[in-house]
Design a protein around this motif. Structure first.
Motif, PDB file in Angstrom:
ATOM      1  N   GLY A  46       0.792  -1.231   0.000  1.00  0.00           N
ATOM      2  CA  GLY A  46       0.000   0.000   0.000  1.00  0.00           C
ATOM      3  C   GLY A  46       0.821   1.276   0.000  1.00  0.00           C
ATOM      4  O   GLY A  46       0.309   2.345   0.325  1.00  0.00           O
ATOM      5  N   ARG A  47       2.082   1.168  -0.345  1.00  0.00           N
ATOM      6  CA  ARG A  47       2.906   2.388  -0.377  1.00  0.00           C
ATOM      7  C   ARG A  47       2.724   3.100  -1.721  1.00  0.00           C
ATOM      8  O   ARG A  47       1.677   3.010  -2.330  1.00  0.00           O
ATOM      9  N   VAL A  48       3.722   3.828  -2.179  1.00  0.00           N
ATOM     10  CA  VAL A  48       3.536   4.749  -3.304  1.00  0.00           C
ATOM     11  C   VAL A  48       3.173   4.047  -4.625  1.00  0.00           C
ATOM     12  O   VAL A  48       3.751   3.022  -4.985  1.00  0.00           O
ATOM     13  N   GLN A  49       2.193   4.610  -5.311  1.00  0.00           N
ATOM     14  CA  GLN A  49       1.844   4.193  -6.672  1.00  0.00           C
ATOM     15  C   GLN A  49       2.006   5.430  -7.555  1.00  0.00           C
ATOM     16  O   GLN A  49       1.573   6.512  -7.175  1.00  0.00           O
ATOM     17  N   GLY A 108       2.535  -2.756  15.937  1.00  0.00           N
ATOM     18  CA  GLY A 108       3.358  -3.608  15.082  1.00  0.00           C
ATOM     19  C   GLY A 108       3.397  -3.185  13.625  1.00  0.00           C
ATOM     20  O   GLY A 108       4.164  -3.755  12.842  1.00  0.00           O
ATOM     21  N   ASP A 109       2.583  -2.209  13.235  1.00  0.00           N
ATOM     22  CA  ASP A 109       2.579  -1.776  11.834  1.00  0.00           C
ATOM     23  C   ASP A 109       3.515  -0.577  11.626  1.00  0.00           C
ATOM     24  O   ASP A 109       3.680   0.260  12.513  1.00  0.00           O
ATOM     25  N   THR A 110       4.077  -0.502  10.411  1.00  0.00           N
ATOM     26  CA  THR A 110       4.944   0.627  10.077  1.00  0.00           C
ATOM     27  C   THR A 110       4.109   1.897   9.927  1.00  0.00           C
ATOM     28  O   THR A 110       3.134   1.899   9.172  1.00  0.00           O
ATOM     29  N   PRO A 111       4.483   2.966  10.612  1.00  0.00           N
ATOM     30  CA  PRO A 111       3.715   4.217  10.466  1.00  0.00           C
ATOM     31  C   PRO A 111       3.868   4.825   9.067  1.00  0.00           C
ATOM     32  O   PRO A 111       4.964   5.244   8.667  1.00  0.00           O
ATOM     33  N   LEU A 112       2.785   4.802   8.329  1.00  0.00           N
ATOM     34  CA  LEU A 112       2.760   5.371   6.986  1.00  0.00           C
ATOM     35  C   LEU A 112       1.763   6.518   6.972  1.00  0.00           C
ATOM     36  O   LEU A 112       0.684   6.407   7.545  1.00  0.00           O
ATOM     37  N   ASP A 113       2.149   7.589   6.318  1.00  0.00           N
ATOM     38  CA  ASP A 113       1.223   8.693   6.133  1.00  0.00           C
ATOM     39  C   ASP A 113       0.507   8.478   4.805  1.00  0.00           C
ATOM     40  O   ASP A 113       1.117   8.555   3.744  1.00  0.00           O
ATOM     41  N   SER A 114      -0.793   8.203   4.896  1.00  0.00           N
ATOM     42  CA  SER A 114      -1.512   7.865   3.669  1.00  0.00           C
ATOM     43  C   SER A 114      -2.221   9.066   3.061  1.00  0.00           C
ATOM     44  O   SER A 114      -3.008   8.931   2.136  1.00  0.00           O
ATOM     45  N   THR A 115      -1.950  10.255   3.605  1.00  0.00           N
ATOM     46  CA  THR A 115      -2.608  11.439   3.045  1.00  0.00           C
ATOM     47  C   THR A 115      -1.849  11.959   1.831  1.00  0.00           C
ATOM     48  O   THR A 115      -2.205  12.968   1.238  1.00  0.00           O
ATOM     49  N   PHE A 116      -0.792  11.234   1.467  1.00  0.00           N
ATOM     50  CA  PHE A 116       0.112  11.682   0.426  1.00  0.00           C
ATOM     51  C   PHE A 116      -0.524  11.480  -0.957  1.00  0.00           C
ATOM     52  O   PHE A 116      -0.974  10.400  -1.299  1.00  0.00           O
ATOM     53  N   ARG A 117      -0.582  12.537  -1.714  1.00  0.00           N
ATOM     54  CA  ARG A 117      -1.239  12.523  -3.024  1.00  0.00           C
ATOM     55  C   ARG A 117      -0.699  13.723  -3.781  1.00  0.00           C
ATOM     56  O   ARG A 117      -0.622  14.810  -3.235  1.00  0.00           O
ATOM     57  N   ASP A 118      -0.297  13.536  -4.992  1.00  0.00           N
ATOM     58  CA  ASP A 118       0.328  14.661  -5.672  1.00  0.00           C
ATOM     59  C   ASP A 118       0.293  14.480  -7.181  1.00  0.00           C
ATOM     60  O   ASP A 118       0.273  13.354  -7.676  1.00  0.00           O
ATOM     61  N   VAL A 119       0.271  15.586  -7.883  1.00  0.00           N
ATOM     62  CA  VAL A 119       0.462  15.560  -9.330  1.00  0.00           C
ATOM     63  C   VAL A 119       1.596  16.513  -9.642  1.00  0.00           C
ATOM     64  O   VAL A 119       1.596  17.653  -9.178  1.00  0.00           O
ATOM     65  N   ARG A 120       2.560  16.022 -10.372  1.00  0.00           N
ATOM     66  CA  ARG A 120       3.718  16.846 -10.699  1.00  0.00           C
ATOM     67  C   ARG A 120       3.791  16.980 -12.209  1.00  0.00           C
ATOM     68  O   ARG A 120       3.606  16.004 -12.939  1.00  0.00           O
ATOM     69  N   VAL A 121       4.036  18.179 -12.664  1.00  0.00           N
ATOM     70  CA  VAL A 121       4.237  18.411 -14.091  1.00  0.00           C
ATOM     71  C   VAL A 121       5.642  18.955 -14.288  1.00  0.00           C
ATOM     72  O   VAL A 121       6.045  19.894 -13.588  1.00  0.00           O
ATOM     73  N   ALA A 122       6.392  18.344 -15.188  1.00  0.00           N
ATOM     74  CA  ALA A 122       7.776  18.784 -15.420  1.00  0.00           C
ATOM     75  C   ALA A 122       7.989  19.070 -16.901  1.00  0.00           C
ATOM     76  O   ALA A 122       7.600  18.272 -17.754  1.00  0.00           O
ATOM     77  N   GLY A 412      11.025  -6.105  15.673  1.00  0.00           N
ATOM     78  CA  GLY A 412       9.730  -5.526  15.306  1.00  0.00           C
ATOM     79  C   GLY A 412       9.813  -4.044  15.012  1.00  0.00           C
ATOM     80  O   GLY A 412       8.863  -3.446  14.515  1.00  0.00           O
ATOM     81  N   GLN A 413      10.961  -3.421  15.344  1.00  0.00           N
ATOM     82  CA  GLN A 413      11.091  -1.975  15.122  1.00  0.00           C
ATOM     83  C   GLN A 413      11.984  -1.652  13.920  1.00  0.00           C
ATOM     84  O   GLN A 413      12.337  -0.489  13.699  1.00  0.00           O
ATOM     85  N   GLU A 414      12.335  -2.684  13.173  1.00  0.00           N
ATOM     86  CA  GLU A 414      13.210  -2.461  12.021  1.00  0.00           C
ATOM     87  C   GLU A 414      12.466  -1.703  10.921  1.00  0.00           C
ATOM     88  O   GLU A 414      11.244  -1.782  10.798  1.00  0.00           O
ATOM     89  N   THR A 415      13.245  -0.988  10.105  1.00  0.00           N
ATOM     90  CA  THR A 415      12.671  -0.351   8.929  1.00  0.00           C
ATOM     91  C   THR A 415      12.355  -1.450   7.909  1.00  0.00           C
ATOM     92  O   THR A 415      13.224  -2.260   7.604  1.00  0.00           O
ATOM     93  N   PRO A 416      11.126  -1.511   7.429  1.00  0.00           N
ATOM     94  CA  PRO A 416      10.769  -2.617   6.545  1.00  0.00           C
ATOM     95  C   PRO A 416      11.428  -2.500   5.169  1.00  0.00           C
ATOM     96  O   PRO A 416      11.776  -1.399   4.734  1.00  0.00           O
ATOM     97  N   ASP A 417      11.596  -3.630   4.524  1.00  0.00           N
ATOM     98  CA  ASP A 417      12.111  -3.629   3.149  1.00  0.00           C
ATOM     99  C   ASP A 417      11.067  -3.013   2.222  1.00  0.00           C
ATOM    100  O   ASP A 417       9.878  -2.981   2.536  1.00  0.00           O
ATOM    101  N   LEU A 418      11.549  -2.559   1.106  1.00  0.00           N
ATOM    102  CA  LEU A 418      10.652  -1.974   0.110  1.00  0.00           C
ATOM    103  C   LEU A 418      10.729  -2.838  -1.146  1.00  0.00           C
ATOM    104  O   LEU A 418      11.819  -3.170  -1.602  1.00  0.00           O
ATOM    105  N   SER A 419       9.578  -3.214  -1.684  1.00  0.00           N
ATOM    106  CA  SER A 419       9.642  -3.851  -2.997  1.00  0.00           C
ATOM    107  C   SER A 419       8.662  -3.160  -3.924  1.00  0.00           C
ATOM    108  O   SER A 419       7.591  -2.710  -3.505  1.00  0.00           O
ATOM    109  N   ALA A 420       9.080  -3.024  -5.159  1.00  0.00           N
ATOM    110  CA  ALA A 420       8.281  -2.276  -6.119  1.00  0.00           C
ATOM    111  C   ALA A 420       8.422  -2.894  -7.501  1.00  0.00           C
ATOM    112  O   ALA A 420       9.406  -3.580  -7.795  1.00  0.00           O
ATOM    113  N   ILE A 421       7.401  -2.667  -8.321  1.00  0.00           N
ATOM    114  CA  ILE A 421       7.520  -3.071  -9.718  1.00  0.00           C
ATOM    115  C   ILE A 421       7.389  -1.831 -10.589  1.00  0.00           C
ATOM    116  O   ILE A 421       6.761  -0.841 -10.200  1.00  0.00           O
ATOM    117  N   MET A 422       7.999  -1.877 -11.747  1.00  0.00           N
ATOM    118  CA  MET A 422       7.722  -0.843 -12.724  1.00  0.00           C
ATOM    119  C   MET A 422       7.430  -1.480 -14.067  1.00  0.00           C
ATOM    120  O   MET A 422       8.031  -2.483 -14.447  1.00  0.00           O
TER     121      MET A 422
END
Lengths: 431, 70
Positions: A46-49, A108-122, A412-422
């Motif tokens: 449920g992290r960044v898309q 036991g869950d990693t604190p994630l801020d789910s209010t994150f939402r953005d549109v960037r134009v470059a 239980g306090q470790e920073t979790p691994d990140l996995s992503a696909i592109m």
């Protein structure tokens, strides 16, 4: 001192940077080279898309000059770590950047801020100005905007061919000015996050930073099948470099690692906003080799990076283009490894790092996983179909895995691994 | 950094002039697949993603713009 001296020398030697990457030009005069692409990037849990359509167009102007234009849109949703860490048996409540609402993370869950939402134009534009038969300058400009971040920059890259065009020397300089305008205002460094609805520890609405980069490079043709490139880069970043949304947990006892209650006053939460130095000096060495086998092509690179925040990293990247009858397959491997920034901290300890009055006794601290000791491994595969009319369709998929080493922290306090696909689709053509 | 600059200078001043090909030997070097960055958007997206997720960046060029990447 040494850095200053080299910078002076490089500035005196003038001019711009190394070869700016522009798409391979196929178009005849007056035709546009067009490259369109779409990227989907998705992190697990449920992290960044991100969805990122992009278009590039470039064409020759007159005999020797050229213009290249780029538009990229970046739509982001999902959740990102807020800097606090998971604690078994304790639910944690955080206030959103606006200060007007809160979210609670289960034990036991990693604190994630789910209010994150953005549109960037470059937007990007390069103008290649031919100086004479053997040398040119590429003038570049960039502009990007998102709701809380605005960036504008210019660059100049000078290059000159020698030795029957077998050697190219280049030098470049880039200048960028970025403004961050966090939702809810700029949090006061090391001040505690406060309950929703309480007056927040905010000072001002925006901050800026300036980035100056220098680079010199050489590209050398070795033989009919081999070309190599070497770049040396120096960069300096000055100004606000905190992530305004990231906090660090304050604990009473590092062995237990439970969020503190002892230093709090009414409405304070046991988390303080991070603080990073306001200057950063970076340098890197980049090597690349391209080699043609009988049919196939190997493209390999290595980068060594070092900065005065204490991060040193190695990046290896290898692509093998395997030619099929009328198409190609291209496996890709990338390996990245970095050491932690000196001020990367899993937590701040009450009594040692922060006193009960809330005064922080260390200079800097951040628990941003990007500043931790980490490795990233990428495996990818691309399939491309070049067509007779100078067009090409390709599809690419990559799997990214990042693991963070926090050092010794309670289970239980470790920073979790990140996995992503592109997943990337690409279609290029001449118009 | 000093030794890097020395290596760089040495490479420029020596060696290079004895390497290379004649203009009529550039058939393979001229292919799209033999360019230093053969896939523009592959490189662009990679740079953008790793800039957002790792503590180091740069090396391939200057300029390019920033982001408040999360």
């Amino acid at each position: 001192m040494q850095l200053k001296k080299i910078k002076g020398q490089m500035a005196a030697a003038t001019c711009a940077l190394l070869q700016v990457a522009t798409p391979v030009a196929n178009a005849a005069e007056n035709d546009w080279d067009v490259d369109t692409a779409f990227l989907y990037y998705g992190e697990a849990d449920g992290r960044v898309q991100a969805a990122e359509p992009a278009i590039y167009m470039g064409r020759n102007i007159g005999d020797d000059d050229r213009i290249d234009l780029r538009v990229v849109v970046d739509a982001l949703t999902g959740a990102t770590p807020n800097g606090a860490y998971a604690v078994n048996g304790v639910a944690q409540t955080f206030t959103t950047p606006s200060g007007e609402s809160s979210y609670t993370i289960a034990p036991g869950d990693t604190p994630l801020d789910s209010t994150f939402r953005d549109v960037r134009v470059a937007l990007g534009a390069d103008y290649t100005q031919s100086l004479d038969r053997m040398s040119k300058i590429i003038w570049g400009a960039n502009l990007s905007g998102e709701h809380d971040y605005f960036s504008m920059g210019v660059s100049a890259n000078y290059s000159k061919d020698f030795n029957n065009r077998n050697t190219t020397l280049s030098a470049g300089v880039g200048y960028n000015n970025d403004t961050v305008k966090p939702g809810g205002g700029v949090p006061i460094e090391f001040a505690p996050m406060r309950d929703q609805g309480a007056s927040q520890n905010i000072d001002g609405s925006s901050e800026t930073k300036t980035i100056i980069d220098f680079m010199v490079g050489i590209t050398q043709v070795i033989d009919r099948k081999t070309m190599v490139q070497l770049n040396l880069s120096l960069g300096t970043v000055s100004g606000y470099q905190n992530d305004p949304y990231k906090i660090v947990t304050v604990v009473d006892d590092p062995v237990a690692g439970l969020p503190s209650t002892a230093f709090l006053t009414a409405n304070d939460l046991p988390y303080v906003f991070e603080k990073r130095p306001d200057s950063r000096q970076k340098s890197s060495l980049f090597l690349k080799a391209v080699h043609h086998l009988d049919e196939d092509v190997i493209n390999a690179s290595y980068r060594y990076y070092s900065d005065d925040w204490g991060i040193k990293s190695h990046t290896l990247d290898l692509k093998y283009r395997y030619e099929l009858a009328a198409s190609y397959l291209q496996p890709h491997v990338r390996y990245y490894s970095q050491s932690a920034a000196d001020f990367y901290r899993h937590n701040l300890v009450l009594g040692t790092d922060i006193n009960t009055a809330g005064d922080v006794l260390v200079d800097y601290a951040s628990h941003d996983y990007r500043l931790a000791e980490s490795t990233t491994t990428t495996l990818g595969l691309k399939y491309g179909i070049p067509m007779d009319d100078n067009s090409e369709f390709s599809v690419r998929g990559e799997l990214i895995t990042q693991s963070v080493n926090d050092g010794a922290v309670p289970a239980g306090q470790e920073t979790p691994d990140l996995s992503a696909i592109m997943l990337q689709l690409n279609y290029s053509f001449v118009w | 950094m000093k030794w890097l600059m020395s290596i760089f200078a040495a490479l420029v001043l020596t060696g290079c002039s004895s390497m290379g090909v004649e203009p009529w030997e550039r058939d393979l070097l001229a292919k799209d697949s033999m360019q230093l960055v053969p896939d523009y958007f592959d490189n662009f997206y990679d740079e953008h993603i790793y800039f957002s997720k790792e503590g180091s960046s740069g090396g391939q060029g200057v300029g390019g713009g920033g982001c408040g990447c999360n």
